[in-house]
Design a protein around this motif. Structure first.
Motif, PDB file in Angstrom:
ATOM      1  N   ASN A 334       0.856  -1.188   0.000  1.00 50.96           N
ATOM      2  CA  ASN A 334       0.000   0.000   0.000  1.00 50.96           C
ATOM      3  C   ASN A 334       0.892   1.239   0.000  1.00 50.96           C
ATOM      4  OD1 ASN A 334      -1.874   2.005   0.343  1.00 50.96           O
ATOM      5  ND2 ASN A 334      -2.705   1.237   2.264  1.00 50.96           N
ATOM      6  N   ASN A 338      -3.983   6.049   2.338  1.00 51.09           N
ATOM      7  CA  ASN A 338      -5.172   5.467   2.956  1.00 51.09           C
ATOM      8  C   ASN A 338      -4.850   4.142   3.639  1.00 51.09           C
ATOM      9  OD1 ASN A 338      -6.879   7.540   1.981  1.00 51.09           O
ATOM     10  ND2 ASN A 338      -7.007   6.520  -0.007  1.00 51.09           N
ATOM     11  N   GLU A 339      -5.644   3.819   4.643  1.00 49.98           N
ATOM     12  CA  GLU A 339      -5.531   2.560   5.376  1.00 49.98           C
ATOM     13  C   GLU A 339      -6.021   1.400   4.519  1.00 49.98           C
ATOM     14  OE1 GLU A 339      -7.452   0.654   9.496  1.00 49.98           O
ATOM     15  OE2 GLU A 339      -8.139   2.570   8.696  1.00 49.98           O
ATOM     16  N   SER A 340      -5.384   0.257   4.655  1.00 45.97           N
ATOM     17  CA  SER A 340      -5.844  -0.951   3.961  1.00 45.97           C
ATOM     18  C   SER A 340      -7.032  -1.556   4.692  1.00 45.97           C
ATOM     19  CB  SER A 340      -4.728  -1.990   3.871  1.00 45.97           C
ATOM     20  OG  SER A 340      -3.657  -1.513   3.072  1.00 45.97           O
ATOM     21  N   ARG A 389     -12.095  -2.812  14.402  1.00 44.29           N
ATOM     22  CA  ARG A 389     -11.686  -1.743  15.307  1.00 44.29           C
ATOM     23  C   ARG A 389     -11.702  -2.225  16.758  1.00 44.29           C
ATOM     24  NH1 ARG A 389      -9.316   1.103  11.582  1.00 44.29           N
ATOM     25  NH2 ARG A 389     -10.672   2.269  10.188  1.00 44.29           N
ATOM     26  N   ARG A 392      -8.211  -3.974  18.253  1.00 40.68           N
ATOM     27  CA  ARG A 392      -7.142  -3.666  17.314  1.00 40.68           C
ATOM     28  C   ARG A 392      -5.792  -3.617  18.039  1.00 40.68           C
ATOM     29  NH1 ARG A 392      -8.650   2.288  15.394  1.00 40.68           N
ATOM     30  NH2 ARG A 392      -6.964   1.863  13.931  1.00 40.68           N
ATOM     31  N   GLN A 395      -2.519   1.513  19.936  1.00 43.24           N
ATOM     32  CA  GLN A 395      -2.247   2.653  19.074  1.00 43.24           C
ATOM     33  C   GLN A 395      -1.223   3.630  19.657  1.00 43.24           C
ATOM     34  OE1 GLN A 395      -6.146   4.074  17.184  1.00 43.24           O
ATOM     35  NE2 GLN A 395      -6.846   2.894  18.953  1.00 43.24           N
ATOM     36  N   SER A 541      -6.322  14.780   7.986  1.00 40.74           N
ATOM     37  CA  SER A 541      -6.172  13.390   7.563  1.00 40.74           C
ATOM     38  C   SER A 541      -6.397  13.251   6.059  1.00 40.74           C
ATOM     39  CB  SER A 541      -7.147  12.498   8.324  1.00 40.74           C
ATOM     40  OG  SER A 541      -8.446  12.609   7.778  1.00 40.74           O
ATOM     41  N   ASN A 596     -14.062   6.516  11.588  1.00 36.68           N
ATOM     42  CA  ASN A 596     -13.027   5.496  11.699  1.00 36.68           C
ATOM     43  C   ASN A 596     -12.783   4.971  13.105  1.00 36.68           C
ATOM     44  OD1 ASN A 596     -11.951   4.839   9.053  1.00 36.68           O
ATOM     45  ND2 ASN A 596     -11.355   6.990   8.920  1.00 36.68           N
ATOM     46  N   ASN A 602     -12.235   5.993   3.950  1.00 36.08           N
ATOM     47  CA  ASN A 602     -11.001   6.583   3.449  1.00 36.08           C
ATOM     48  C   ASN A 602     -11.246   7.800   2.564  1.00 36.08           C
ATOM     49  OD1 ASN A 602     -11.824   5.451   0.988  1.00 36.08           O
ATOM     50  ND2 ASN A 602     -10.499   3.665   1.223  1.00 36.08           N
TER      51      ASN A 602
END
Length: 928
Positions: A334, A338-340, A389, A392, A395, A541, A596, A602
């Protein structure tokens, strides 16, 4: 030509295109004449005026359930007195190969029930003497096998049902309202003889939901697949050109005074694992990792609870749950901002997850984004409830002086519970709540001193979904609410994470014109809370880029402690008819929309118009069994009126008389603007591009099956990509399969984002230089699977995925000016550039002898090499209980050479020491 259009002109263009599509489809004025079929000597005969939906429902066939006078022994012999005295359901008709023709083989189905269960007994005659069967795991798709399927619409509201299927070898599967993860406890017996086969099902009432009425009428449908003739038959037939489903089921009569059944089920488990992996010394230390030895062992226990609150509502709870994931996520490269997205693979979240889908509307024609996204507009993946989420990876960040740390792969879920069901007045309800623990991570510095840091706060996650179906499933209204709360006791986490986030949405759907047309709408609002630093990060973002210097309608508010937004969608479609179907969809997502914390998103700041027009021919011809074609224009913009996408996509697909299939997809995108290429910088442009792909597949009933695919993409700037792929499946007798799915791709990108540099002299790009480079990428990968099924309850599955990818960046250059796809190449158009291979950098002087300062750019060449494998032995040793033995192996060896060398990369990967994990789990189903 300007690519920024006033909103009024955008709306006018949207309405014009939508009107043209509706004219093409023939919008309903009065009633539509969807056509039906009748039988005449075994052939399908078209009738000009079909029954209305209400009349078809009233004329549907019936079958009467008989209360059993004796206990039923499950042996598939069907010779008990109760079976002989029960009235059979017959009169099956084909859906394939000749829609509406009588079945070529006789089928008789009977229904019994007692105080605990409902029983289905079927005698499936086969005059050819060639019953097709094979072994497989639960819920397997075995296209080369015969199948018998029963579906109950237990509320008789035409909105969904419970589906049970079985093949002649006793392989079984089940799903609830399309959710294949549902795994109720039920029993089946089968028997094959020279004249066909028989099947007997016992389904406890405790596994189903139904109304508490004393006298009940259920919807019911029986399906049979006869693979030797490629024939599919049904009990209650509806022509393919009309909308089918639960509204066209038959009626099950005779059910009276059904007891509630046993209300509680308990599934305790014990589990253990062993991990073997290399534990290298950390940089700057002379002592070993105090948290891992390289041979580490773990144990765990817990329980799942299922409690029937009423005949309509069920509580599912889990205590100290095992949320392990058997299979590794698919390897990806990637290079975007953007997040996968990865699919959910944990059973607790998969099972019953469909009830939380939002925005799918009626007839599946809703306006929601992928995965039941719920009104997300303007392209990009959107999903309001993204269960990954929950639990997860932590973070937070460790201090820079840490050398070793015991960081968990995922935040521990202390407990989770779901309540699902339906109220007496027809409201479907789903509520799920989960709590994750505070992750206090121990770590040591270079002096071996031990410290603890909080990397994840204690968090609470809630999702609630309600939906009411009206007018026998023709209309629906619903809503969804999600909430995420974090106990941010650590100040460093308060600068990274949001303290709370809320999402609320409404959706609506309506079928009309004899269920041939549908209109669906959804609206969702979002609200997030946090410190100033957290909200600034949200505004900047990649989903919205409030910091774009040329976006007059956007501005970063550095004092804000909250952010709100919304998204909405409206669609109108024709989903049934003789040949033509289509859809018009309008959607918009405001810049501040953000989900999110418990969802996936995204993109924001989007408006879009999507149209589709499809033609399908399902009547077999001289060469083709069926064929179809579709055309899908698209238009996208942002809230500033900038045109971000204009495209036309289409496809042509067909199936030959020998059941081979082929599909061609094509697309062409016109030039437009791009507000994401510079990653927070000014608008750039895109160039026209085209794409063509083809996919060809064999008859899935064969012992050797295959699929081949190829695609080509090219653009006006000289960029291109190529991909080739395939799948080969081998069926080893009736007990095993081998499947290989290789893929290979190459691409050349003319402008891959690298970085940005502040420079007051870069006046054409608002005081910053946006640095790009050409990139050449190559990827080779394969998914390999082997399945060995000893019995329907004992099987071994093995999966492996080697993955090798490389990316080589060229010399850097900069965006010439905003709103263009044009670049200044250093050393040719402006300035100078010097490569520093040893340091893997480039030194750039952007204007040579001018006043601008020189800067350094990294060479981002990369190689990704991995091999993930899993072997999983599962034994369902008693109803509802299972034993798992799992072996997982992972190898990974990234580097930065940039070139692609298959032999070298494969050799290096296998020289790397593997990480091995062995897992054991046993659970035991109790139904006291």
């Amino acid at each position: 030509m300007s690519l920024a259009l006033p909103l009024r002109r955008q709306l006018a263009a949207c309405c014009t295109l939508a009107g043209l599509l509706l004219l093409a489809l023939g919008a309903p004025v009065g009633s539509l004449h969807a056509q039906g079929t009748a039988s005449d000597g075994g052939a399908a005969v078209t009738t000009s005026r079909p029954l209305s939906a209400d009349a078809a429902h009233a004329a549907a066939p019936t079958v009467t359930a008989r209360r059993a006078a004796r206990s039923i022994v499950l042996d598939a012999r069907l010779d008990d007195d109760d079976w002989r005295e029960a009235e059979p359901a017959t009169g099956f008709r084909q859906t394939d190969p000749v829609d509406g023709a009588p079945a070529t083989e006789r089928t008789e189905v009977r229904v019994l029930y007692d105080d605990e269960a409902i029983y289905i007994g079927a005698r499936l005659h086969d005059s050819s003497g060639r019953v097709s069967t094979r072994l497989g795991r639960r819920d397997s798709d075995l296209p080369d096998s015969d199948w018998f399927i029963v579906v109950f619409d237990s509320y008789h509201d035409h909105t969904g049902g419970y589906r049970f299927k079985v093949n002649p070898s006793g392989v079984f599967g089940d799903e609830a309202n399309g959710d294949r993860s549902w795994n109720p406890v039920w029993e089946v017996a089968t028997a094959v003889d020279s004249a066909g086969w028989s099947v007997e099902l016992r389904i406890p009432f405790s596994q189903l939901r139904f109304s508490p009425a004393a006298d009940q009428v259920w919807g019911i449908q029986f399906f049979r697949q006869i693979r030797s003739k490629a024939e599919n038959i049904v009990f209650s037939h509806s022509p393919k050109r009309e909308r089918g489903g639960p509204s066209r089921f038959g009626h099950l009569l005779g059910l009276r005074e059904i007891p509630r059944g046993k209300a509680i089920e308990l599934l305790p488990y014990v589990a253990g694992s062993a991990e073997y992996r290399a534990v290298p010394l950390a940089s700057g230390t002379a002592f070993a990792n105090p948290f891992r030895s390289g041979r580490d062992y773990f144990s765990q226990y817990g329980a799942d609870l299922k409690y029937g609150l009423t005949s309509n509502f069920t509580l599912n709870a889990t205590f100290n749950p095992d949320f392990g994931q058997i299979e590794a996520d698919e390897a990806q490269v990637n290079l975007s901002a953007n997040e996968s997205f990865f699919r959910e693979q944990r059973p607790f979240f998969i099972e019953g997850g469909n009830i939380f889908r939002f925005g799918v509307g009626v007839g599946g024609g809703g306006p929601g984004g992928p995965g039941g996204g719920g009104g997300g507009g303007g392209g990009g993946m959107t999903q309001i409830f993204y269960s990954r989420r929950v639990g997860r990876a932590p973070q937070g960040a460790l201090p820079g002086e840490s050398r070793y740390a015991d960081v968990p792969d995922a935040s521990r879920i202390l407990g989770a519970a779901k309540i699902t069901g339906r109220t007496a007045n027809g409201w479907s309800v789903g509520i799920m709540e989960a709590v994750t623990r505070r992750e206090m991570v121990p770590w040591v510095d270079s002096a071996a001193q031990r410290f603890t840091s909080e990397l994840e706060p204690q968090s609470n996650f809630l999702v609630a979904r309600v939906r009411k179906d009206l007018r026998e499933g023709k209309s629906m209204v619903g809503g969804i609410f999600t909430a995420a709360h974090r106990d941010l006791g650590d100040s460093s986490l308060a600068l990274r994470l949001r303290s709370s986030a809320y999402v609320a949405g409404l959706d609506f759907g309506h079928l009309f014109a004899n269920r041939s047309w549908d209109v669906n709408a959804s609206f969702v609002s979002s609200f997030i809370n946090g410190t100033e630093a957290v909200i600034i990060a949200a505004q900047r973002s990649s989903a919205r880029y409030y910091n774009r210097p040329d976006a007059s309608y956007l501005e970063v508010d550095s004092s804000a402690t909250s952010l709100t937004g919304w998204t909405g969608a409206l669609s109108l479609g024709k989903s049934a008819g003789l040949h033509w179907t289509g859809n018009v969809r309008l959607s918009a997502t405001s810049p501040g929309y953000e989900i999110n914390d418990l969802g996936f998103q995204n993109s924001a700041d989007r408006t879009s118009l999507n149209l589709s027009l499809n033609y399908d021919e399902n009547t077999p011809g001289r060469f083709l069994r069926r064929w179809g074609a579709g055309l899908r224009p698209e238009y996208r913009s942002n809230f500033g009126g900038d045109m971000l996408g204009r495209a036309v996509r289409g496809d042509v697909e067909g199936q030959l008389l020998n059941y081979m299939t082929a599909r061609v997809n094509f697309s062409h995108e016109l030039s437009s603007l791009d507000d994401r290429l510079t990653r927070g910088g000014p608008l750039s442009a895109t160039v026209p591009s085209s794409n063509v792909s083809i996919d060809v597949g064999s008859d899935p009933r064969m012992s050797l099956t295959w699929n081949l695919s190829a695609s080509e993409r090219w653009d006006a700037a000289g960029g291109w990509s190529q991909s080739r792929g395939g799948r080969v499946g081998f069926k080893l007798s009736d007990w095993g399969t081998v499947e290989l799915s290789p893929r290979y791709s190459r691409s050349f990108g003319t402008a891959q984002y690298v970085t940005r540099v502040t420079d007051a002299y870069a006046v054409e790009t608002y005081g910053r230089r946006y640095i790009f480079a050409e990139i050449r990428q190559t990827t080779a990968a394969m998914q390999a699977r082997f399945n060995l099924t000893m019995t329907p309850r004992l099987g071994l599955s093995v999966a492996a995925e080697p993955f090798i990818a490389s990316g080589a960046y060229g010399s850097p250059f900069e965006l010439r000016r905003a709103r263009e796809y044009a670049f200044n190449v250093y050393g040719r158009d402006v300035g100078t550039v010097t490569a520093n291979p040893a340091a893997r950098t480039f030194t750039v002087d952007p204007d040579g002898a001018g006043p601008a300062s020189a800067f350094t750019v990294s060479d981002n060449d990369f190689n990704t090499r991995s091999l993930n494998g899993t072997a999983n032995l599962r034994w369902d040793w008693r109803p509802g209980s299972a034993i798992f033995l799992v072996w997982q192996q992972r190898r990974s060896f990234p580097t930065n050479l940039g070139d692609f060398d298959w032999r070298r990369d494969t050799r290096d990967l296998f020289l790397r020491r593997a990480e091995n994990t062995f897992l054991f789990k046993m659970n035991y189903w109790l139904n006291p």
